[in-house]
Design an enzyme around this catalytic site. Structure first.
Site, short mmCIF file in Angstrom:
data_model
loop_
_atom_site.label_atom_id
_atom_site.label_comp_id
_atom_site.label_asym_id
_atom_site.label_seq_id
_atom_site.Cartn_x
_atom_site.Cartn_y
_atom_site.Cartn_z
N GLY A 92 0.60 -1.32 -0.05
CA GLY A 92 0.12 -0.01 0.14
C GLY A 92 0.72 1.22 -0.02
O GLY A 92 1.84 1.29 0.71
N ARG A 134 0.93 -4.87 -5.64
CA ARG A 134 1.27 -6.38 -5.03
C ARG A 134 1.68 -7.34 -6.02
O ARG A 134 0.98 -7.50 -7.01
CB ARG A 134 -0.33 -6.50 -4.22
CG ARG A 134 -0.41 -5.35 -3.35
CD ARG A 134 -1.49 -5.72 -2.25
NE ARG A 134 -1.32 -5.06 -1.13
CZ ARG A 134 -1.83 -3.70 -0.88
NH1 ARG A 134 -2.81 -3.38 -1.67
NH2 ARG A 134 -1.68 -3.01 0.25
N ASP A 178 4.41 -4.44 6.64
CA ASP A 178 4.86 -5.87 6.95
C ASP A 178 4.93 -6.87 5.91
O ASP A 178 5.79 -7.66 5.72
CB ASP A 178 4.06 -6.14 8.29
CG ASP A 178 2.60 -6.48 8.14
OD1 ASP A 178 2.10 -5.83 7.24
OD2 ASP A 178 2.10 -6.93 9.04
N THR A 197 3.86 2.92 5.68
CA THR A 197 2.51 2.36 5.96
C THR A 197 1.65 3.61 6.61
O THR A 197 1.98 4.00 7.65
CB THR A 197 2.36 1.03 6.45
OG1 THR A 197 0.83 0.82 6.94
CG2 THR A 197 3.31 0.80 7.73
N ASP A 243 -0.92 2.59 8.17
CA ASP A 243 -1.52 1.98 9.30
C ASP A 243 -0.73 2.05 10.71
O ASP A 243 -1.29 1.55 11.61
CB ASP A 243 -1.74 0.50 9.23
CG ASP A 243 -2.90 0.39 8.17
OD1 ASP A 243 -3.89 1.16 8.16
OD2 ASP A 243 -3.06 -0.52 7.37
N ASP A 291 1.10 -0.08 12.06
CA ASP A 291 0.90 -1.49 12.92
C ASP A 291 2.02 -2.23 13.01
O ASP A 291 1.94 -3.56 12.90
CB ASP A 291 -0.28 -2.33 12.17
CG ASP A 291 -0.09 -2.65 10.46
OD1 ASP A 291 0.99 -1.74 10.03
OD2 ASP A 291 -0.48 -3.20 10.03
N ARG A 342 -7.40 -1.98 8.32
CA ARG A 342 -8.02 -3.46 8.17
C ARG A 342 -7.74 -4.25 9.44
O ARG A 342 -8.49 -4.98 9.96
CB ARG A 342 -7.54 -4.01 6.66
CG ARG A 342 -8.54 -3.95 5.61
CD ARG A 342 -8.18 -4.81 4.68
NE ARG A 342 -6.76 -5.10 4.11
CZ ARG A 342 -6.36 -4.28 3.45
NH1 ARG A 342 -6.90 -3.66 2.48
NH2 ARG A 342 -4.80 -4.43 2.88
#
Ligand code: ADP
Length: 327
Positions: A15, A76, A107, A130, A132, A134, A176
């Protein structure tokens, strides 16, 4: 010990996130400063597999620090999951004489890098690109600050109209698997409830809380929901609330991809520049197969194989703060 590495490659994968361009620029210019040749690999691992690789000069990265997205594009890449795809990728790197890689991604991209560097003798340095946030081993990721500020700006606007109509909005933000965008944007806009993937949603408690607030005439304007929240996201929640509280004036707003785009914040540009610089220093100094993060404002180096196993955890204190401040 310094090594005699001469050519390195840089790619963005998975992403996209605002600030990736600033990281690319830092890698290219630090590499050139050290006398290295720097190659841009297009579309993440796809460019390695398909040999879309080109040399970058200092001027190639001029005027990009302020731009969202990534000049190298991203993707991707299914083929990279297969040993045959990774073999093709390695052969292409060899054709260009590329001896080290900087991978800017999430990740998933690090998992790919970890497998690749265990199969082939090619040092890989991961930078956390990213929105996110995370990934364990870093307090910040490149793009998170920009994404969360985009969400805050949008939610502030929604609050104005929600307040004017005494209306409840369920606002879905990205995430997500991680609730950081929801937590940060929700706390900073005064959302009454924040629902995240890391915590099981109890709709019974949610409805009870909305009803209790309705009774004491506390106006509830906003519920912020991460897309990966386990009840099914904003639309499912809205259906359920409408069924249980038919008089509730309720709207759903899904912020979606606006959170990925836009000019990176000052913060993201700065951490991307620092991380990009250190990635090249790592390759030169023979520190291999690490992921570079920032912890307590210092660079933090975590082996790639550890980075792919660990996730950031959200402490209970965050949820307590949300609850106390929303009463
Ligand atoms: P992100 O880096 O944003 O988490 P993805 O999870 O989609 O994004 O991963 C990006 C790419 O990394 C994948 O499309 C694939 O090419 C590569 N990748 C991810 N996991 C693996 C794996 N287990 N083996 C090989 N390549 C992988």
């Amino acid at each position: 010990m310094k090594n005699k590495i001469k050519r390195i490659g840089v790619l963005t994968s998975g992403g996209d996130s605002p600030g990736m361009n600033a990281a690319i620029r830092a890698v290219v210019r630090t590499g050139i400063y050290h006398g290295l040749e720097v190659y841009g690999i297009m579309r993440g691992y796809s460019g390695m597999v398909d040999n879309e690789i080109q040399k970058l000069e200092s001027r190639s990265v001029a005027n990009i620090i302020q731009r969202g997205g990534t000049i190298l594009k991203t993707s991707r890449c299914k083929e990279f999951f297969e040993p045959g795809g990774r073999k093709k990728a390695f052969d292409n790197l060899q054709k260009h004489g590329i001896e080290g890689l900087v991978i800017i991604g999430g990740d998933g991209s690090f998992r790919g890098a970890q497998i690749f560097s265990s199969e082939y003798d090619i040092p890989c340095i991961g930078l956390p690109g990213t929105i996110d946030k995370d990934i364990a081993g870093t307090d910040f990721t490149i793009g998170f600050d920009t994404a969360v500020n985009t969400a805050v700006e949008a939610i502030d606007k929604i609050r104005d109209t929600a307040d004017a109509h005494d209306r409840l909005f369920i606002i879905e933000v990205m995430g997500r698997d991680a609730g950081y965008i929801a937590l940060h944007s929700g706390i900073s806009t005064g959302a009454e409830h924040i629902l995240i993937p890391e915590k099981k949603t109890s709709v019974i408690d949610l409805i009870a809380s909305l009803q209790e607030k309705e009774k004491r005439k506390k106006l509830v304007n906003m519920i912020v929901v991460a897309e990966g929240e386990d009840f099914g996201g904003a639309d499912e929640l809205a259906k359920h609330i409408r069924k249980e509280m038919p008089n509730q004036d309720l709207r759903v707003c899904i912020l979606g991809h606006i959170q990925r785009g836009g000019s990176p914040s000052c913060f993201d540009r700065v951490i991307a520049s620092r991380m990009g610089y250190h990635a090249v220093e790592c390759l030169i100094e023979n520190t291999h197969n690490v992921f570079i993060g920032i912890v307590n404002n210092k660079m933090n180096y975590m082996p790639l194989n550890e980075a792919v196993k660990k996730k950031q955890r959200i402490s209970e204190e965050w949820m307590k703060i949300v609850k106390i401040l929303a009463t």
